[in-house]
Scaffold this active site. Structure first.
Site, PDB file in Angstrom:
ATOM      1  N   TYR A  97      54.663  11.202  76.911  1.00 16.02           N
ATOM      2  CA  TYR A  97      54.656   9.814  76.309  1.00 16.02           C
ATOM      3  C   TYR A  97      55.987   9.033  77.098  1.00 16.02           C
ATOM      4  O   TYR A  97      55.676   7.646  77.267  1.00 16.02           O
ATOM      5  CB  TYR A  97      55.080   9.854  74.964  1.00 16.02           C
ATOM      6  N   ASN A 134      72.041   9.503  77.479  1.00 16.85           N
ATOM      7  CA  ASN A 134      70.615   9.872  76.840  1.00 16.85           C
ATOM      8  C   ASN A 134      70.362  11.284  76.556  1.00 16.85           C
ATOM      9  O   ASN A 134      70.647  12.310  76.994  1.00 16.85           O
ATOM     10  CB  ASN A 134      69.529   9.667  78.136  1.00 16.85           C
ATOM     11  N   GLY A 135      70.244  11.234  75.029  1.00 16.93           N
ATOM     12  CA  GLY A 135      70.129  12.479  74.494  1.00 16.93           C
ATOM     13  C   GLY A 135      70.554  12.424  73.182  1.00 16.93           C
ATOM     14  O   GLY A 135      70.769  11.414  72.475  1.00 16.93           O
ATOM     15  N   CYS A 149      66.828   7.172  75.589  1.00 10.09           N
ATOM     16  CA  CYS A 149      67.296   6.004  76.152  1.00 10.09           C
ATOM     17  C   CYS A 149      67.147   6.118  77.773  1.00 10.09           C
ATOM     18  O   CYS A 149      66.759   7.052  78.211  1.00 10.09           O
ATOM     19  CB  CYS A 149      68.870   5.988  76.023  1.00 10.09           C
ATOM     20  N   GLY A 180      63.810   2.037  76.159  1.00  8.72           N
ATOM     21  CA  GLY A 180      64.827   1.471  75.156  1.00  8.72           C
ATOM     22  C   GLY A 180      64.856   0.027  75.070  1.00  8.72           C
ATOM     23  O   GLY A 180      64.998  -0.430  75.861  1.00  8.72           O
ATOM     24  N   ASP A 239      44.666   8.891  72.552  1.00  9.98           N
ATOM     25  CA  ASP A 239      46.164   8.600  72.304  1.00  9.98           C
ATOM     26  C   ASP A 239      46.869   9.647  72.853  1.00  9.98           C
ATOM     27  O   ASP A 239      46.551  11.002  72.970  1.00  9.98           O
ATOM     28  CB  ASP A 239      46.670   8.079  70.809  1.00  9.98           C
ATOM     29  N   ASP A 240      48.192   9.313  73.437  1.00  6.67           N
ATOM     30  CA  ASP A 240      49.182  10.304  73.813  1.00  6.67           C
ATOM     31  C   ASP A 240      49.414  11.252  72.627  1.00  6.67           C
ATOM     32  O   ASP A 240      49.696  12.709  73.008  1.00  6.67           O
ATOM     33  CB  ASP A 240      50.211   9.624  74.524  1.00  6.67           C
TER      34      ASP A 240
END
Length: 509
Positions: free
Chosen positions: A261, A105-106, A2, A31, A370-371
């Protein structure tokens, strides 16, 4: 994962909502499931707007004008623990004690224990399955123990010390106490990012706390400081900024996936430029390609998967001395497929999101960069599109090592069976994707790509690659219980039955 914000402006007659709105738009990549803002105006009155959807869809002119007050908290949500219900859109609010707002966030790893405590000892009602609401109520319980009519900074720090003793996992938090000020804190391992800055003005100093520095930079804040692991800060207009170490810092292990990412390329996290780290990842990956495919690499063109892997792919092409081309055109109005809730939605979205340009693929041996490769949904479709566009050979290179273990600190990939590399060799992954070869980054090289820019970072949370969880409370039983409680349709089913959102929600017409 988030995005969180908190802001307090020196001018008591100004509105924090406009910049919180802009900041959430900048953090939209973190998000896209829901967004929310709560502000505090005159006499400690709280004003709220939150709903499922993108930032631009949740907030209009009328909603922003209604969000009065010079301080506030914002949140963009991508679902981890809990459901996609509107009632779980953040920030969360609890009226007792003192009117507390919190954005998180987490992910907490001891929610079962915390839920039992809140129910049997704290006697507080939790209305959703969100661990964020649990965290809010744990903090509220400890703050209520003061028994005071009004609290001060010492009381808040003491309450946060109690939170740190009880809550385990990865978390970064911003919050607000009505009529008092804003606060923020970060888990003892520093797994989730948190940074703050200041801005001098005519009325004094404005402050903002954010998940990423790019928000502070865009809104004119300076003097960025990363919140330390186990550190909390409180900001008020009467006392300014106060910081305190509320928990003994453990081994500092920020989430390495932020650099791979999640974070925006122009952010700086814990003293490391995300852009520079991705360039370094590209250099290391190019060496890995040469080692795996041999000195005479038969690659005609290097093509990134937009957007995150562009920086790394550019450096791969430079180091291999191969052409770099934009072979996939991205529809920027489709969300990030990895963070979309539900596997079927991710699968349908890949081809709508990316369109291959046949002229860059036809008759060529292509190296797609790609990542990372998580579930393999996007990667498989990309390989198919490259072959349909006429590619002779398709090599697929990942800036991250094979992801073989679930993440329990806030990234939505908790089931081992969902991960394409789980219990598979690299050759088996290549066959599963339909690629001629798959080249994965080496874990030590990945760590060095970031560490070289800040030697003070001695370690990282790399549990998704090696299954070693830094908080020390995640074992096989925990993972089995987690997988038993989750399947591909759980969120979809849960979101169809709306939970009452006891958070002063408003409907604007």
């Amino acid at each position: 994962m988030c995005g969180i914000l908190a802001s307090i402006l020196a001018d008591p007659n100004s509105a924090a909502s406009a910049e919180l709105y802009e900041g959430l738009g900048i953090l939209q990549h973190r998000g896209q499931d829901a967004a929310g803002i709560i502000t505090c105006g005159q006499k400690g009155r709280l004003h709220q707007c939150k709903a499922n959807g993108m930032v631009r869809d949740v907030f209009g002119k009328q909603q922003l004008m209604a969000l009065a007050g010079a301080m506030g908290v914002g949140h963009v949500r991508y679902p981890t623990a809990g459901t996609s219900s509107t009632s779980e859109a953040q920030p969360f609010y609890v009226n007792s004690p003192y009117g507390i707002v919190l954005a998180h966030n987490g992910n907490l790893t001891n929610t079962k224990e915390l839920r039992s405590f809140v129910d049997h000892e704290a006697h507080r009602h939790v209305n959703t399955e969100s661990d964020s609401e649990l965290l809010l109520n744990i903090f509220a319980h400890h703050l209520q123990q003061t028994g005071k009519f009004r609290v001060n900074e010492d009381d808040i720090f003491k309450a946060l010390e109690g939170v740190y003793k009880q809550c385990k996992g990865g978390y970064a938090v911003t919050g607000m106490i009505a009529g008092f000020g804003i606060f923020a804190f970060r888990d003892p391992h520093g797994i989730r990012p948190l940074i703050y800055g200041e801005r001098k003005g005519h009325y004094g100093t404005d402050y903002m706390v954010s998940s990423e520095s790019v928000v502070l930079d865009a809104l004119g804040f300076t003097n960025f400081v990363d919140v330390k692991p186990g550190e909390a800060l409180i900001i008020t207009n009467h006392g300014g900024l106060l910081k305190r170490q509320c928990a003994e810092p453990r081994e500092f292990t920020p989430c390495i996936f932020e650099y791979v990412y999640f974070a925006r390329t122009d952010s700086i996290m814990d003293g490391v430029s995300v852009y520079k780290s991705r360039l370094a990842m590209g250099e290391a990956l190019a060496d890995r390609v040469t080692k795996q495919l041999g000195g005479n690499v038969d690659i005609d063109v290097v093509i990134p998967v937009p957007d995150t892997s562009r920086s790394a792919a550019l450096q791969v092409s430079y180091r291999l001395n191969k052409l770099y081309r934009e072979g996939f055109i991205k529809n920027r109005y489709i969300g990030r497929t990895f963070i979309m809730p539900g596997q079927s939605l991710r699968e349908k979205s890949v081809r709508r999101k990316l369109n291959p340009m046949a002229m860059e693929f036809a008759g060529k041996n292509v190296l797609i960069v790609d990542d990372s490769i998580v579930r393999g949904t996007t990667s498989r479709e990309i390989v198919n599109m490259a072959r349909e566009a006429g590619a002779k050979k398709v090599y697929f290179a990942s800036c991250a090592p094979p992801i073989r273990y679930p993440n329990v600190y806030g990234i939505d990939m908790p089931t081992r069976t969902e991960l394409i590399a789980y219990n598979k060799t690299e050759q088996e992954v290549a066959e599963e994707l339909g690629a001629d070869e798959v080249i994965f980054q080496d874990l030590n090289d990945l760590v060095h790509s970031i560490q070289k820019f800040n030697p003070a970072l001695k370690g990282f949370d790399v549990s998704v690659f090696n299954g070693e969880y830094v908080t020390g409370d995640v074992d096989e039983k925990y993972l089995n219980d987690l997988e038993a409680s989750r399947n591909g349709t759980l969120k979809k089913m849960a979101s169809t039955g709306e939970v009452i959102g006891l958070h002063n929600a408003h409907t604007f017409k």
